[in-house]
Design a protein around this motif. Structure first.
Motif, PDB file in Angstrom:
ATOM      1  N   GLU A   1       0.838  -1.339  -0.022  1.00  0.00           N
ATOM      2  CA  GLU A   1       0.089   0.029  -0.001  1.00  0.00           C
ATOM      3  C   GLU A   1       0.850   1.268   0.158  1.00  0.00           C
ATOM      4  O   GLU A   1       1.763   1.460   0.743  1.00  0.00           O
TER       5      GLU A   1
ATOM      6  N   MET B   1       0.910   5.392   0.046  1.00  0.00           N
ATOM      7  CA  MET B   1       0.258   6.485   0.399  1.00  0.00           C
ATOM      8  C   MET B   1       0.726   7.716  -0.162  1.00  0.00           C
ATOM      9  O   MET B   1       1.967   8.121   0.159  1.00  0.00           O
TER      10      MET B   1
ATOM     11  N   ARG C   1      -1.668  -1.121  -4.062  1.00  0.00           N
ATOM     12  CA  ARG C   1      -2.731   0.040  -3.870  1.00  0.00           C
ATOM     13  C   ARG C   1      -2.233   1.211  -3.628  1.00  0.00           C
ATOM     14  O   ARG C   1      -1.332   1.259  -2.809  1.00  0.00           O
TER      15      ARG C   1
ATOM     16  N   ARG D   1      -3.006   4.834  -2.721  1.00  0.00           N
ATOM     17  CA  ARG D   1      -3.810   5.781  -2.150  1.00  0.00           C
ATOM     18  C   ARG D   1      -3.490   7.272  -2.535  1.00  0.00           C
ATOM     19  O   ARG D   1      -2.317   7.596  -2.445  1.00  0.00           O
TER      20      ARG D   1
ATOM     21  N   THR E   1      -4.456  11.500  -1.907  1.00  0.00           N
ATOM     22  CA  THR E   1      -4.744  12.640  -0.802  1.00  0.00           C
ATOM     23  C   THR E   1      -6.330  12.856  -0.405  1.00  0.00           C
ATOM     24  O   THR E   1      -6.631  13.024   0.660  1.00  0.00           O
TER      25      THR E   1
ATOM     26  N   PRO F   1      -9.965  10.746  -0.926  1.00  0.00           N
ATOM     27  CA  PRO F   1     -10.380   9.430  -1.614  1.00  0.00           C
ATOM     28  C   PRO F   1     -10.917   9.444  -2.823  1.00  0.00           C
ATOM     29  O   PRO F   1     -11.575  10.350  -3.347  1.00  0.00           O
TER      30      PRO F   1
ATOM     31  N   SER G   1      -8.283   4.684  -5.418  1.00  0.00           N
ATOM     32  CA  SER G   1      -7.576   4.326  -4.354  1.00  0.00           C
ATOM     33  C   SER G   1      -7.948   2.936  -3.562  1.00  0.00           C
ATOM     34  O   SER G   1      -7.264   2.448  -2.975  1.00  0.00           O
ATOM     35  N   ASP G   2      -9.188   2.477  -4.301  1.00  0.00           N
ATOM     36  CA  ASP G   2      -9.569   1.239  -3.642  1.00  0.00           C
ATOM     37  C   ASP G   2      -8.966   0.110  -4.274  1.00  0.00           C
ATOM     38  O   ASP G   2      -9.197  -1.032  -4.007  1.00  0.00           O
TER      39      ASP G   2
END
Length: 158
Positions: free
Chosen positions: A100, A102, A138, A140, A142, A144, A148-149
């Motif tokens: 994941e 971010m 995944r 992600r 900033t 949603p 992002s999913d």
């Protein structure tokens, strides 16, 4: 003479233990972490993903590779689908079957090909470190977003 007798006794014990020969057991893929640098993915003139090795003298981490990716393609003739920002750090979490990331970016700052750049760069470092090419990534953002999913794979690795 004494050493010869000891060696013969050990040989007799080893061969008399009843264990027969066994087949070679496979241990899976060997890690390939020795690298001249980090493999980053950028876009060529046709917009296709292409690998670029940044010679750092070592493989490095996924987080370090993401920082290099966000800094852009440098003086090469390659392009990027990732908007230039001042931020060059991503939070990276590696689980058994998923990485994941971010990002410091909103979804509208990255093209679909830019998302592939991020995914492929993360997966390249993971695989070079001995991880599975089947690991999902995944990304992600900033804010949603449906992007992002999604758990993704790299279209050029695997």
């Amino acid at each position: 003479m004494r050493r010869a007798g000891t060696a013969a006794a050990v040989l007799a014990l080893v061969t008399a233990c009843g264990a027969g020969p066994s087949e070679v057991a496979g241990g899976g893929e060997a890690p390939t972490g020795v690298a001249p640098g980090v493999t980053l993915y950028f876009l060529d003139a046709q917009g296709e993903l292409t690998a670029q090795v940044r010679e750092t003298g070592r493989l490095g981490s996924i987080s370090e590779a993401m920082s290099l990716l966000l800094s852009g393609p440098g003086d090469s003739e390659l392009d990027t689908g990732i908007a230039a920002t001042g931020a060059q750090r991503m939070t990276v979490t590696v689980r058994e079957d998923e990485i994941e990331l971010m990002t410091p970016l909103a979804a509208d700052e990255v093209t679909p090909a830019g998302i592939d750049q991020i995914v492929c760069t993360a997966l390249a470092v993971h695989v070079q470190s001995g991880g599975s090419p089947d690991t999902g990534v995944r990304v992600r953002f900033t804010l949603p977003s449906p992007e992002s999913d999604e758990v993704r794979g790299c279209p050029v690795i695997g």
